[in-house]
Design a protein around this motif. Structure first.
Motif, PDB file in Angstrom:
ATOM      1  N   ALA A 103       0.827  -1.209   0.000  1.00 24.94           N
ATOM      2  CA  ALA A 103       0.000   0.000   0.000  1.00 24.94           C
ATOM      3  C   ALA A 103       0.859   1.255   0.000  1.00 24.94           C
ATOM      4  CB  ALA A 103      -0.930  -0.006   1.216  1.00 24.94           C
ATOM      5  N   ALA A 104       1.961   1.232   0.741  1.00 21.82           N
ATOM      6  CA  ALA A 104       2.848   2.401   0.796  1.00 21.82           C
ATOM      7  C   ALA A 104       3.465   2.677  -0.572  1.00 21.82           C
ATOM      8  CB  ALA A 104       3.945   2.176   1.845  1.00 21.82           C
ATOM      9  N   PHE A 105       3.867   1.630  -1.275  1.00 16.68           N
ATOM     10  CA  PHE A 105       4.389   1.825  -2.628  1.00 16.68           C
ATOM     11  C   PHE A 105       3.305   2.346  -3.565  1.00 16.68           C
ATOM     12  CE2 PHE A 105       8.212  -0.785  -1.721  1.00 16.68           C
ATOM     13  CZ  PHE A 105       9.156   0.014  -2.348  1.00 16.68           C
ATOM     14  N   LEU A 106       2.111   1.781  -3.474  1.00 23.43           N
ATOM     15  CA  LEU A 106       1.013   2.210  -4.348  1.00 23.43           C
ATOM     16  C   LEU A 106       0.720   3.692  -4.159  1.00 23.43           C
ATOM     17  CD1 LEU A 106      -2.291   0.293  -5.061  1.00 23.43           C
ATOM     18  CD2 LEU A 106      -2.361   2.702  -4.411  1.00 23.43           C
ATOM     19  N   LEU A 107       0.594   4.115  -2.926  1.00 26.60           N
ATOM     20  CA  LEU A 107       0.261   5.517  -2.658  1.00 26.60           C
ATOM     21  C   LEU A 107       1.406   6.452  -3.047  1.00 26.60           C
ATOM     22  CD1 LEU A 107      -1.540   5.054   0.773  1.00 26.60           C
ATOM     23  CD2 LEU A 107      -2.594   5.704  -1.405  1.00 26.60           C
ATOM     24  N   ALA A 108       2.649   6.015  -2.841  1.00 24.04           N
ATOM     25  CA  ALA A 108       3.797   6.848  -3.217  1.00 24.04           C
ATOM     26  C   ALA A 108       3.852   7.047  -4.731  1.00 24.04           C
ATOM     27  CB  ALA A 108       5.091   6.198  -2.719  1.00 24.04           C
ATOM     28  N   ILE A 109       3.530   5.997  -5.483  1.00 23.19           N
ATOM     29  CA  ILE A 109       3.532   6.111  -6.948  1.00 23.19           C
ATOM     30  C   ILE A 109       2.410   7.038  -7.406  1.00 23.19           C
ATOM     31  CG2 ILE A 109       3.165   4.833  -9.108  1.00 23.19           C
ATOM     32  CD1 ILE A 109       4.555   2.438  -7.650  1.00 23.19           C
ATOM     33  N   LEU A 110       1.234   6.910  -6.808  1.00 24.97           N
ATOM     34  CA  LEU A 110       0.129   7.795  -7.176  1.00 24.97           C
ATOM     35  C   LEU A 110       0.466   9.248  -6.868  1.00 24.97           C
ATOM     36  CD1 LEU A 110      -3.125   5.912  -6.082  1.00 24.97           C
ATOM     37  CD2 LEU A 110      -2.174   6.155  -8.380  1.00 24.97           C
ATOM     38  N   ARG A 111       1.185   9.488  -5.800  1.00 29.62           N
ATOM     39  CA  ARG A 111       1.536  10.859  -5.423  1.00 29.62           C
ATOM     40  C   ARG A 111       2.479  11.484  -6.443  1.00 29.62           C
ATOM     41  NH1 ARG A 111       4.238  12.250   0.365  1.00 29.62           N
ATOM     42  NH2 ARG A 111       2.080  11.971   1.065  1.00 29.62           N
ATOM     43  N   HIS A 112       3.449  10.721  -6.928  1.00 32.70           N
ATOM     44  CA  HIS A 112       4.499  11.298  -7.768  1.00 32.70           C
ATOM     45  C   HIS A 112       4.293  11.068  -9.264  1.00 32.70           C
ATOM     46  CE1 HIS A 112       7.063  12.639  -4.467  1.00 32.70           C
ATOM     47  NE2 HIS A 112       6.664  11.554  -3.834  1.00 32.70           N
ATOM     48  N   ARG A 113       3.444  10.117  -9.647  1.00 33.52           N
ATOM     49  CA  ARG A 113       3.068   9.889 -11.044  1.00 33.52           C
ATOM     50  C   ARG A 113       4.297   9.925 -11.950  1.00 33.52           C
ATOM     51  NH1 ARG A 113      -2.131   9.707 -10.833  1.00 33.52           N
ATOM     52  NH2 ARG A 113      -2.446   9.770 -13.094  1.00 33.52           N
ATOM     53  N   PRO A 114       5.174   8.929 -11.835  1.00 35.09           N
ATOM     54  CA  PRO A 114       6.473   8.984 -12.524  1.00 35.09           C
ATOM     55  C   PRO A 114       6.419   8.770 -14.034  1.00 35.09           C
ATOM     56  CG  PRO A 114       6.204   6.877 -11.434  1.00 35.09           C
ATOM     57  CD  PRO A 114       5.046   7.726 -10.996  1.00 35.09           C
ATOM     58  N   LEU A 115       5.348   8.151 -14.544  1.00 38.46           N
ATOM     59  CA  LEU A 115       5.248   7.949 -15.990  1.00 38.46           C
ATOM     60  C   LEU A 115       4.759   9.235 -16.648  1.00 38.46           C
ATOM     61  CD1 LEU A 115       3.787   4.351 -16.512  1.00 38.46           C
ATOM     62  CD2 LEU A 115       6.043   5.197 -17.152  1.00 38.46           C
ATOM     63  N   ARG A 116       5.542   9.740 -17.585  1.00 36.87           N
ATOM     64  CA  ARG A 116       5.219  11.009 -18.236  1.00 36.87           C
ATOM     65  C   ARG A 116       5.001  10.794 -19.737  1.00 36.87           C
ATOM     66  NH1 ARG A 116       7.110  14.634 -14.174  1.00 36.87           N
ATOM     67  NH2 ARG A 116       6.575  13.465 -12.289  1.00 36.87           N
ATOM     68  N   PRO A 117       3.896  11.320 -20.268  1.00 39.10           N
ATOM     69  CA  PRO A 117       3.638  11.171 -21.711  1.00 39.10           C
ATOM     70  C   PRO A 117       4.486  12.123 -22.529  1.00 39.10           C
ATOM     71  CG  PRO A 117       1.928  12.484 -20.710  1.00 39.10           C
ATOM     72  CD  PRO A 117       2.828  12.042 -19.574  1.00 39.10           C
ATOM     73  N   PRO A 118       4.643  11.860 -23.820  1.00 37.56           N
ATOM     74  CA  PRO A 118       5.388  12.789 -24.681  1.00 37.56           C
ATOM     75  C   PRO A 118       4.593  14.063 -24.910  1.00 37.56           C
ATOM     76  CG  PRO A 118       4.390  11.062 -26.000  1.00 37.56           C
ATOM     77  CD  PRO A 118       4.147  10.684 -24.566  1.00 37.56           C
ATOM     78  N   THR A 119       5.252  15.112 -25.333  1.00 39.15           N
ATOM     79  CA  THR A 119       4.586  16.376 -25.647  1.00 39.15           C
ATOM     80  C   THR A 119       3.582  16.169 -26.776  1.00 39.15           C
ATOM     81  OG1 THR A 119       6.586  17.576 -25.025  1.00 39.15           O
ATOM     82  CG2 THR A 119       4.951  18.772 -26.330  1.00 39.15           C
ATOM     83  N   GLY A 120       2.398  16.754 -26.607  1.00 37.85           N
ATOM     84  CA  GLY A 120       1.373  16.647 -27.639  1.00 37.85           C
ATOM     85  C   GLY A 120       0.705  15.292 -27.715  1.00 37.85           C
ATOM     86  N   HIS A 121       0.744  14.547 -26.611  1.00 38.43           N
ATOM     87  CA  HIS A 121       0.129  13.222 -26.609  1.00 38.43           C
ATOM     88  C   HIS A 121      -1.389  13.321 -26.715  1.00 38.43           C
ATOM     89  CE1 HIS A 121      -0.301  14.572 -22.480  1.00 38.43           C
ATOM     90  NE2 HIS A 121      -1.290  13.705 -22.359  1.00 38.43           N
TER      91      HIS A 121
END
Length: 237
Positions: free
Chosen positions: A100-118
Motif C-alpha cells: 500500500a505504501a508503494f502504491l500511494l507513493a507512486i500515485l503521489r508522484h506519477r512517474p510515468l510522463r507522456p510525450p509532448t502533444g500526446h
C-alpha cells in the motif's frame, strides 16, 4: 539463486539495521516497480506508438514518500506509550502495508510522463500511473507470497487471481477507482484502507490457488523476478 533467510530472521529487531532496510527497500523498488514500469512503457509504445518516459526525480520522490507512508503505518500499528517507546525503526510492518505504501507513493508522484502533444486515446494512456501503482503493489505481494511458498515447499500461481466482475476485468475497475479517488477524494485513499484492499486481494489469490477449476500455470511467476536480490535483503520492515 540465493536461499538465505530474510533479514527478520537474521538480525535482532532491536538492532540498528537501517542500512539493511534501505537495501531491501531499493531491492523491492528494483524487483517490483522497475519491471512494472518497463512492461507498461513497452505496452504504451506498442498500443499508442508513443514513447513515455520515467521521471527520475519522481522515482526518488517515490522512495521518500514510501518511507513517509511506512512510518505512518508503524505509528498506527505501534503507538508509543511508556511501555512501547522504541524508535520507529525497530518495528516492522506487514506486506500489505508495504504494498500500500508503494502504491500511494507512486500515485503521489506519477512517474510515468507522456510525450509532448500526446493524445489520450486508450485506457492504458489514461490510467498509466494508476496501472503502474497497482501492478507494483501486486508484484510486492507476489514477491512475499513466492518467498512464503518456497519456505513451505508449495507451488505458487504464475499470476494473481481476481474476483469475477460481471464481464469487465477486475483490474480495470481497480484502475478507474484509483484514478477517481486520487483526483476527487485523495483524503479517502488512506494507507489503512489500501492495505486492507491488498490483504483481501491476496486472500482471494490464496483461495483461488486451491481451486481445481483454475487453468493457470504453476511455473515460477514472473512476478517473483530475481529473488536473490530480495532474499539477500528481504523483509523491508
Amino acid at each position: 539463486m540465493s536461499t538465505s533467510a530474510p533479514p527478520e530472521e537474521n538480525i535482532s529487531p532491536y538492532e540498528d539495521d537501517s542500512a539493511q532496510r534501505s537495501a531491501a527497500r531499493i531491492a523491492l523498488l528494483k524487483n517490483a516497480f522497475e519491471p512494472s514500469a518497463k512492461t507498461l512503457m513497452n505496452d504504451l509504445q506498442r498500443e499508442s506508438g508513443e514513447t513515455w518516459s520515467l521521471e527520475k526525480t519522481a522515482v526518488h520522490g517515490i522512495l521518500d514518500s514510501y518511507v513517509e507512508y511506512r512510518d505512518q503505518a508503524k505509528r498506527l500499528m505501534h503507538p508509543k506509550d511508556e511501555a512501547n517507546s522504541k524508535p520507529l525503526m525497530y518495528y516492522r510492518i506487514d506486506r500489505h502495508k508495504i504494498a500500500a505504501a508503494f502504491l500511494l507513493a507512486i500515485l503521489r508522484h506519477r512517474p510515468l510522463r507522456p510525450p509532448t502533444g500526446h493524445n489520450f486515446r486508450f485506457m492504458l494512456q489514461q490510467y498509466a500511473n494508476e496501472i503502474l501503482a497497482f501492478k507494483t503493489a501486486i508484484r510486492v505481494l507476489a514477491i512475499y507470497a513466492q518467498h512464503d511458498a518456497r519456505k513451505q515447499q508449495q507451488i505458487q500461481l504464475a499470476v494473481p487471481i481476481y474476483p469475477n466482475s460481471n464481464g469487465v476485468a477486475y483490474v480495470e475497475h481497480a484502475y478507474r477507482a484509483l484514478r477517481h479517488a486520487n483526483h476527487h477524494m485523495p483524503e479517502k485513499l488512506t494507507l489503512p484502507i489500501v492495505a486492507h484492499w491488498m490483504f483481501y486481494i491476496e486472500k482471494f489469490w490464496h483461495v483461488g490457488k486451491l481451486s481445481k477449476s483454475l487453468h493457470a500455470s504453476v511455473t515460477e511467476p514472473e512476478a517473483s523476478l530475481a529473488l536473490q536480490d530480495i532474499l539477500q535483503s528481504f523483509n523491508e520492515e
